[in-house]
Write a protein that holds these residues in place. Structure first.
Motif, mmCIF file in Angstrom:
data_model
loop_
_atom_site.group_PDB
_atom_site.id
_atom_site.type_symbol
_atom_site.label_atom_id
_atom_site.label_comp_id
_atom_site.label_asym_id
_atom_site.label_seq_id
_atom_site.Cartn_x
_atom_site.Cartn_y
_atom_site.Cartn_z
ATOM 1 N N UNK A 100 34.080 25.730 25.958
ATOM 2 C CA UNK A 100 35.538 25.683 26.102
ATOM 3 C C UNK A 100 35.924 26.416 27.379
ATOM 4 N N UNK A 101 36.709 25.763 28.234
ATOM 5 C CA UNK A 101 37.114 26.352 29.510
ATOM 6 C C UNK A 101 38.445 27.100 29.373
ATOM 7 N N UNK A 102 38.556 28.211 30.121
ATOM 8 C CA UNK A 102 39.782 28.998 30.163
ATOM 9 C C UNK A 102 40.119 29.330 31.609
ATOM 10 N N UNK A 103 41.416 29.426 31.880
ATOM 11 C CA UNK A 103 41.825 29.800 33.229
ATOM 12 C C UNK A 103 41.793 31.309 33.432
ATOM 13 N N UNK A 104 42.243 32.070 32.438
ATOM 14 C CA UNK A 104 42.381 33.514 32.573
ATOM 15 C C UNK A 104 41.319 34.227 31.746
ATOM 16 N N UNK A 110 42.395 40.507 32.693
ATOM 17 C CA UNK A 110 43.852 40.474 32.795
ATOM 18 C C UNK A 110 44.478 41.725 32.182
ATOM 19 N N UNK A 111 44.000 42.105 31.002
ATOM 20 C CA UNK A 111 44.550 43.290 30.347
ATOM 21 C C UNK A 111 44.254 44.553 31.151
ATOM 22 N N UNK A 112 43.072 44.602 31.738
ATOM 23 C CA UNK A 112 42.720 45.771 32.555
ATOM 24 C C UNK A 112 43.626 45.880 33.770
ATOM 25 N N UNK A 148 52.377 41.015 35.938
ATOM 26 C CA UNK A 148 51.752 40.010 35.076
ATOM 27 C C UNK A 148 51.347 38.755 35.836
ATOM 28 N N UNK A 149 52.225 38.235 36.700
ATOM 29 C CA UNK A 149 51.906 36.997 37.417
ATOM 30 C C UNK A 149 50.725 37.204 38.360
ATOM 31 N N UNK A 150 50.708 38.347 39.041
ATOM 32 C CA UNK A 150 49.599 38.639 39.949
ATOM 33 C C UNK A 150 48.307 38.839 39.172
ATOM 34 N N UNK A 151 48.400 39.526 38.033
ATOM 35 C CA UNK A 151 47.213 39.770 37.217
ATOM 36 C C UNK A 151 46.655 38.458 36.686
#
Length: 375
Positions: free
Chosen positions: A46-50, A55-57, A65-68
């Protein structure tokens, strides 16, 4: 490891659908994960973008948020890169590996315009508000792009009803409508568009999370008196009764106490086998939602998954045991769970946990392999 044990691991591993870390061939994280997946013959990726832990780190470090989100790349950078990644996954795991993605549209879209992708659907709620011809055109365009990227199937459409407007699904516009007829119509349009491009479709999240007040990523909701089974199950019954039913049905991590007060639907024999297989007559692939979600049980570190949940789902009758490896724990240094999961499944089958034994495991694996798109 003996040859016979190696063979059994690969037979069990064919039921696993997992996430992997890395976007490009040669990335040490990706190759390390693929080594472990290849050892046990993982049947699906299964592929994911994020990459959620990264991201949480970044958020914890004060990044916006958008930059992360843009920086925490998991598997998706651009259309050309995704096509190359799909080719590499097949080179490493075999041509029969089934590559899936969650591309519902709206907030749940792994392929987004800001990374050069053209055809993400609007949110389910916005999709349902479009004229019929516009819905068909949008569904056709997205399905064409997914096929061009090299995918075998899409973990969509969502057929939960928007019966609780403030609930976790409806509030994010992941539901088409509170009206079962509208949900069924919109779901069919997405399914038909995907089937025309050779893509498998997945209806989710059985028996329906529209009335739930908790998000299964973080908790295990109980479908209480707000859950009207006759209404909530109407789209499922209609779609399963179609001449060509959806290829995959995903069970949720919600407890349906009227059927099984002790286990989430994804881990319940009464739900997966009793209701979906026997009562509703569904013959396609039954998948769990991701087993690293809190609703499935405790998960203490990235990649640990929930071995107990995987074994319970196997006992219950699931064909596809999903672990996104993308929710909890640190982003680096944790071994991919494919081998541990496969080892636990082999032990469970050897101990008589599955009626029909290895012949039944092979039947389930064949259902999974049938999702592979002809090329």
């Amino acid at each position: 490891m003996t040859r016979s044990r190696d063979t059994l691991l690969r037979r069990a591993g064919a039921l696993l659908s997992v996430g992997v870390r890395g976007a490009r061939p040669g990335d040490p994280r990706l190759e390390r994960d693929l080594d472990l997946c290849a050892e046990v013959g993982v049947g699906s990726v299964v592929l994911f973008d994020v990459d959620v832990p990264h991201y949480r780190a970044l958020l914890a470090g004060g990044v916006e948020a958008a930059e992360a989100r843009h920086a925490a790349v998991r598997n998706v950078e651009s259309p050309a890169q995704v096509r190359a990644l799909c080719d590499h996954l097949r080179d490493r795991l075999g041509d029969g590996v089934v590559i899936l993605v969650d591309q519902e549209g709206g907030q749940v879209a792994r392929f987004r315009p800001e990374r050069g992708f053209a055809a993400s659907l609007p949110s389910a709620t916005a999709f349902a508000a479009l004229p019929a011809h516009a819905r068909r055109a949008a569904a056709d365009a997205q399905a064409r792009e997914l096929a061009d990227l090299g995918l075998d199937g899409n973990l969509a459409p969502v057929v939960d009803l928007g019966s609780r407007p403030e609930g976790p699904l409806a509030a994010k516009e992941r539901t088409f409508s509170a009206d079962p007829a509208v949900v069924t119509t919109c779901a069919r349009e997405v399914i038909e568009a995907q089937r025309a491009m050779g893509l498998a479709s997945c209806i989710k999240h059985f028996p329906g999370l529209g009335s739930a007040d908790l998000d299964t990523h973080h908790a295990r909701p109980v479908l209480d008196e707000a859950f009207d089974a006759e209404v909530e199950l109407a789209p499922w019954r209609a779609l399963i009764a179609d001449p060509l039913p959806p290829e995959i049905l995903m069970a949720s991590h919600a407890v349906w106490p009227a059927v099984d007060p002790d286990r989430s639907a994804s881990l319940s024999h009464a739900v997966l086998t009793g209701v979906i297989r026997e009562e509703m007559g569904y013959g396609g692939v039954i998948s769990t939602d991701s087993l690293d979600m809190a609703g499935a049980g405790p998960s203490t570190a990235l990649g640990s998954g929930s071995v107990e949940a995987a074994v319970a789902a196997l006992r219950a009758g699931a064909d596809l045991l999903m672990d996104a490896v993308n929710l909890a724990g640190p982003a680096e240094g944790i071994e991919h769970p494919a081998r541990r999961l496969a080892e636990a499944l082999v032990d469970a089958v050897q101990q008589g946990a599955v009626e029909g034994g290895w012949a039944e495991i092979d039947r389930r694996a064949q259902r999974v392999r049938s999702l592979r798109r002809a090329r």
